[in-house]
Design a protein around this motif. Structure first.
Motif, PDB file in Angstrom:
ATOM      1  N   LYS A   1      43.027  96.712 -34.537  1.00 14.69           N
ATOM      2  CA  LYS A   1      43.158  97.627 -34.003  1.00 14.69           C
ATOM      3  C   LYS A   1      43.457  97.131 -32.595  1.00 14.69           C
ATOM      4  O   LYS A   1      43.931  97.588 -31.580  1.00 14.69           O
ATOM      5  CB  LYS A   1      41.948  98.737 -34.649  1.00 14.69           C
ATOM      6  CG  LYS A   1      42.123  99.492 -35.225  1.00 14.69           C
ATOM      7  CD  LYS A   1      41.053 100.023 -35.579  1.00 14.69           C
ATOM      8  CE  LYS A   1      40.488 101.537 -36.741  1.00 14.69           C
ATOM      9  NZ  LYS A   1      39.459 101.564 -37.267  1.00 14.69           N
ATOM     10  N   ILE A   2      42.778  96.359 -32.105  1.00 22.19           N
ATOM     11  CA  ILE A   2      43.253  95.987 -30.694  1.00 22.19           C
ATOM     12  C   ILE A   2      44.470  95.576 -30.655  1.00 22.19           C
ATOM     13  O   ILE A   2      45.263  95.764 -28.971  1.00 22.19           O
ATOM     14  CB  ILE A   2      42.272  94.746 -30.646  1.00 22.19           C
ATOM     15  CG1 ILE A   2      40.476  94.807 -30.514  1.00 22.19           C
ATOM     16  CG2 ILE A   2      41.906  94.083 -29.443  1.00 22.19           C
ATOM     17  CD1 ILE A   2      39.288  94.103 -30.427  1.00 22.19           C
ATOM     18  N   LYS A   3      44.415  94.802 -31.523  1.00 19.95           N
ATOM     19  CA  LYS A   3      46.436  93.669 -31.588  1.00 19.95           C
ATOM     20  C   LYS A   3      47.166  95.703 -31.462  1.00 19.95           C
ATOM     21  O   LYS A   3      47.948  95.164 -30.156  1.00 19.95           O
ATOM     22  CB  LYS A   3      46.689  93.530 -32.476  1.00 19.95           C
ATOM     23  CG  LYS A   3      48.257  92.933 -32.421  1.00 19.95           C
ATOM     24  CD  LYS A   3      48.659  92.506 -33.658  1.00 19.95           C
ATOM     25  CE  LYS A   3      49.855  91.795 -34.344  1.00 19.95           C
ATOM     26  NZ  LYS A   3      49.960  91.589 -35.796  1.00 19.95           N
ATOM     27  N   ASN A   4      47.677  96.273 -32.308  1.00 18.14           N
ATOM     28  CA  ASN A   4      47.875  97.250 -31.550  1.00 18.14           C
ATOM     29  C   ASN A   4      48.180  98.266 -30.497  1.00 18.14           C
ATOM     30  O   ASN A   4      49.065  98.535 -29.881  1.00 18.14           O
ATOM     31  CB  ASN A   4      47.542  98.500 -32.891  1.00 18.14           C
ATOM     32  CG  ASN A   4      48.009  97.924 -34.341  1.00 18.14           C
ATOM     33  OD1 ASN A   4      48.940  97.219 -34.489  1.00 18.14           O
ATOM     34  ND2 ASN A   4      47.193  98.790 -34.804  1.00 18.14           N
ATOM     35  N   GLN A   5      47.000  98.405 -30.031  1.00 13.16           N
ATOM     36  CA  GLN A   5      46.257  98.685 -28.949  1.00 13.16           C
ATOM     37  C   GLN A   5      46.979  98.676 -27.578  1.00 13.16           C
ATOM     38  O   GLN A   5      48.550  98.560 -26.917  1.00 13.16           O
ATOM     39  CB  GLN A   5      45.033  99.524 -28.614  1.00 13.16           C
ATOM     40  CG  GLN A   5      44.274 100.322 -28.823  1.00 13.16           C
ATOM     41  CD  GLN A   5      42.639  99.813 -28.725  1.00 13.16           C
ATOM     42  OE1 GLN A   5      42.682 100.653 -27.502  1.00 13.16           O
ATOM     43  NE2 GLN A   5      42.111  98.536 -29.885  1.00 13.16           N
ATOM     44  N   VAL A   6      46.998  96.725 -27.313  1.00 14.88           N
ATOM     45  CA  VAL A   6      47.379  95.799 -26.729  1.00 14.88           C
ATOM     46  C   VAL A   6      49.238  96.535 -26.718  1.00 14.88           C
ATOM     47  O   VAL A   6      49.736  95.982 -25.827  1.00 14.88           O
ATOM     48  CB  VAL A   6      47.649  94.520 -27.473  1.00 14.88           C
ATOM     49  CG1 VAL A   6      48.314  93.062 -26.419  1.00 14.88           C
ATOM     50  CG2 VAL A   6      45.896  93.999 -26.306  1.00 14.88           C
ATOM     51  N   MET A   7      49.833  96.025 -28.130  1.00 15.19           N
ATOM     52  CA  MET A   7      51.240  95.866 -28.512  1.00 15.19           C
ATOM     53  C   MET A   7      51.526  97.159 -27.376  1.00 15.19           C
ATOM     54  O   MET A   7      52.685  96.967 -27.069  1.00 15.19           O
ATOM     55  CB  MET A   7      51.572  95.928 -29.609  1.00 15.19           C
ATOM     56  CG  MET A   7      51.115  94.308 -30.773  1.00 15.19           C
ATOM     57  SD  MET A   7      52.140  93.254 -29.471  1.00 15.19           S
ATOM     58  CE  MET A   7      50.982  91.167 -30.248  1.00 15.19           C
ATOM     59  N   ASP A   8      50.906  98.477 -27.515  1.00 16.96           N
ATOM     60  CA  ASP A   8      51.407  99.657 -27.311  1.00 16.96           C
ATOM     61  C   ASP A   8      51.322  99.515 -26.094  1.00 16.96           C
ATOM     62  O   ASP A   8      52.196 100.087 -25.006  1.00 16.96           O
ATOM     63  CB  ASP A   8      50.422 100.502 -28.126  1.00 16.96           C
ATOM     64  CG  ASP A   8      50.205 100.875 -29.576  1.00 16.96           C
ATOM     65  OD1 ASP A   8      52.126 100.367 -29.824  1.00 16.96           O
ATOM     66  OD2 ASP A   8      49.823 101.700 -30.176  1.00 16.96           O
ATOM     67  N   GLY A   9      50.642  99.151 -25.469  1.00 23.08           N
ATOM     68  CA  GLY A   9      50.352  98.604 -24.018  1.00 23.08           C
ATOM     69  C   GLY A   9      51.621  98.097 -23.469  1.00 23.08           C
ATOM     70  O   GLY A   9      52.195  98.508 -22.418  1.00 23.08           O
ATOM     71  N   LEU A  10      51.746  96.665 -23.994  1.00 22.01           N
ATOM     72  CA  LEU A  10      53.507  95.953 -23.141  1.00 22.01           C
ATOM     73  C   LEU A  10      54.242  97.074 -23.525  1.00 22.01           C
ATOM     74  O   LEU A  10      54.860  97.156 -23.093  1.00 22.01           O
ATOM     75  CB  LEU A  10      52.904  94.662 -23.985  1.00 22.01           C
ATOM     76  CG  LEU A  10      51.949  93.732 -24.127  1.00 22.01           C
ATOM     77  CD1 LEU A  10      51.685  92.784 -25.649  1.00 22.01           C
ATOM     78  CD2 LEU A  10      52.059  93.071 -22.618  1.00 22.01           C
ATOM     79  N   LEU A  11      54.416  97.797 -24.504  1.00 21.85           N
ATOM     80  CA  LEU A  11      55.746  98.298 -25.233  1.00 21.85           C
ATOM     81  C   LEU A  11      55.843  99.747 -23.848  1.00 21.85           C
ATOM     82  O   LEU A  11      56.637  99.673 -22.985  1.00 21.85           O
ATOM     83  CB  LEU A  11      55.498  99.018 -26.191  1.00 21.85           C
ATOM     84  CG  LEU A  11      55.942  98.365 -27.434  1.00 21.85           C
ATOM     85  CD1 LEU A  11      56.258  98.597 -28.662  1.00 21.85           C
ATOM     86  CD2 LEU A  11      57.385  98.045 -27.657  1.00 21.85           C
ATOM     87  N   ALA A  12      55.128 100.133 -23.605  1.00 21.63           N
ATOM     88  CA  ALA A  12      54.832 101.142 -22.736  1.00 21.63           C
ATOM     89  C   ALA A  12      54.820 100.662 -21.218  1.00 21.63           C
ATOM     90  O   ALA A  12      55.783 101.096 -19.943  1.00 21.63           O
ATOM     91  CB  ALA A  12      53.630 102.174 -22.384  1.00 21.63           C
ATOM     92  N   ALA A  13      54.541  99.333 -20.810  1.00 21.04           N
ATOM     93  CA  ALA A  13      54.999  98.830 -19.427  1.00 21.04           C
ATOM     94  C   ALA A  13      55.674  98.080 -19.288  1.00 21.04           C
ATOM     95  O   ALA A  13      56.628  97.581 -18.587  1.00 21.04           O
ATOM     96  CB  ALA A  13      53.734  97.893 -19.149  1.00 21.04           C
TER      97      ALA A  13
END
Length: 436
Positions: free
Chosen positions: A285-297
């Motif tokens: 779950k932590i990884k998915n949030q980080v990856m979503d954040g990287l995509l958005a940024a």
């Protein structure tokens, strides 16, 4: 060699390359000399055929072969000279390939996007923490018992969770429809296998009883010919069986390969597995949030060649997973485009984070991960040894560890909020991340 490059889009390049005629003729002559040593021509001994005859017979083929090799070699030299990073093979358009003249061609290709990963401090992550409570362990033992349930004949009316053996015939507008009839089907009431109302309509039925159920197929039913239609099902109940949960005995424990076949030993092993699952769920779950954040940024354009390759890879995986007599290329590309784009973009971003931060797999973490996976087996030492004897498997673990190190790097600058939750909430699958 002359090279000129035109940027036709953000990622596409149109490169014109001219290879000097002298180099072309050298390559053609080299091939003709090789051919002369092995050519069999009537009236001449092998290796003694005059070059004029060899040239007359084989020059066209030698020139075509030289063309292919020269294009491949000169393209590589040109992209190195121009400091370009092609994303896939080029489309080649010959412009000139006449004897005695320069070889000239155009290569059209995409390059990898050039970017710097940023925005770590704009990423918000909720980091969960949880423990396996005794109540969670008790619930898991009940789940395991239910997974190993057996059914015994019951001389009573059917109720939810009973298993019925039934025959049924379904009709729409008085006509039997394809797939709507069966004999000797085992059905657990409450399982949700049948359309709404079917299983509910059999509650209270006894062995030997016949019931007629008037039901309506859901509007979103997978068979469009039946969706929204009213049907009549004539159901005969052949038998009613009630569920019997297994006792927590040595025989039950042995099914799970528990060395210490006692209740305490079983609970200890189950708790270990639950804790392992909990750690992995939180990490995911932590990884998915980080990856979503990287995509958005970090919005970046995706090379079409990479996207196409990933779509094809997903097609192959789908065929392998679901089987069937179908070729991967028969599956529509649009089914996989969103997932493929997400994977390609994340792959580029993660690779850039690794490069920018000069990350390398932490070998201590690699061993820890292998030992963690091995602990789920009866002979963990053998599993660990197997990984270290198989380079491909070991490198896959290294890739996972490197990705975890990327996550750790982002978390150092991201906004992280800690939250304590129950075991059930922690292991509950998160919603699938939205594709960009």
């Amino acid at each position: 060699m002359q090279v000129s490059v035109e940027n036709t889009s953000a990622l596409e390049r149109r490169m014109t390359i001219a290879v000097p005629a002298e180099r072309v003729e050298t390559e053609v002559n080299k091939r003709l000399q090789q051919t002369a040593r092995r050519a069999k021509v009537p009236g001449f001994r092998p290796g003694k055929v005059p070059m004029s005859v060899i040239r007359q017979r084989y020059e066209d083929a030698a020139r075509q072969e030289a063309f292919g090799d020269l294009v491949q070699a000169s393209f590589y030299e040109a992209v190195v000279e121009q400091k370009l990073n092609p994303a896939g093979a080029p489309a080649v358009e010959p412009k000139s390939f006449e004897k005695g003249k320069d070889l000239e061609y155009v290569a059209i290709f995409e390059v990898f996007p050039e970017f710097t990963v940023a925005g770590f401090d704009s990423i918000a992550v909720e980091r969960l923490s949880a423990e396996v409570a005794d109540a969670d362990l008790d619930n898991m033992l009940e789940v395991l018992r239910k997974q190993n349930v057996r059914f015994e004949a019951a001389d009573r009316a059917a109720q939810n969770e009973d298993q019925l053996n039934i025959d049924f015939v379904g009709k729409v507008d008085g006509e039997v429809f394809a797939g709507g009839s069966a004999k000797g089907t085992q059905l657990v009431l409450g399982s949700g296998r049948m359309i709404p109302g079917f299983e509910e309509g059999l509650v209270g039925a006894k062995a030997g009883e016949e019931r007629v159920l008037n039901l309506t197929f859901p509007e979103d039913y997978q068979n469009l010919d039946l969706a929204g239609k009213t049907a009549e099902f004539t159901v005969t109940v052949n038998s009613v069986s009630e569920p019997k949960l297994p006792e927590l005995t040595e025989e039950f424990f042995a099914q799970f390969g528990i060395k210490e076949a006692t209740l305490e030993g079983f609970r200890t092993e189950v708790r270990k597995n639950m804790e392992r699952e909990l750690r992995q769920a939180i990490k995911t779950k932590i990884k998915n949030q980080v990856m979503d954040g990287l995509l958005a940024a970090n919005p970046i354009e995706v090379p079409k060649a990479l996207l196409e390759n990933e779509v094809n890879r997903l097609r192959v995986q789908a065929v392998q997973q679901f089987g069937g007599n179908i070729k991967p290329e028969q599956l529509p590309a649009e089914l996989f485009e969103e997932q493929a784009k997400r994977r390609v973009v994340l792959g580029l971003i993660v690779a850039e984070v690794v490069k920018q931060n000069e990350l390398k797999p932490d070998e201590d973490r690699v061993r820890e991960m292998i030992q963690e996976m091995a602990s789920a087996y009866q002979e963990p030492e053998q599993v660990v040894a197997w990984y270290y004897k198989n380079d491909q498997q070991l490198n896959e673990v290294r890739s996972v560890v490197l990705e975890e190190q990327v996550v750790d790097t982002v978390l150092q600058k991201a906004t992280v909020t800690d939250k304590s939750v129950s075991y059930e909430e922690a292991v509950k699958p998160a919603q699938a991340p939205a594709a960009d």
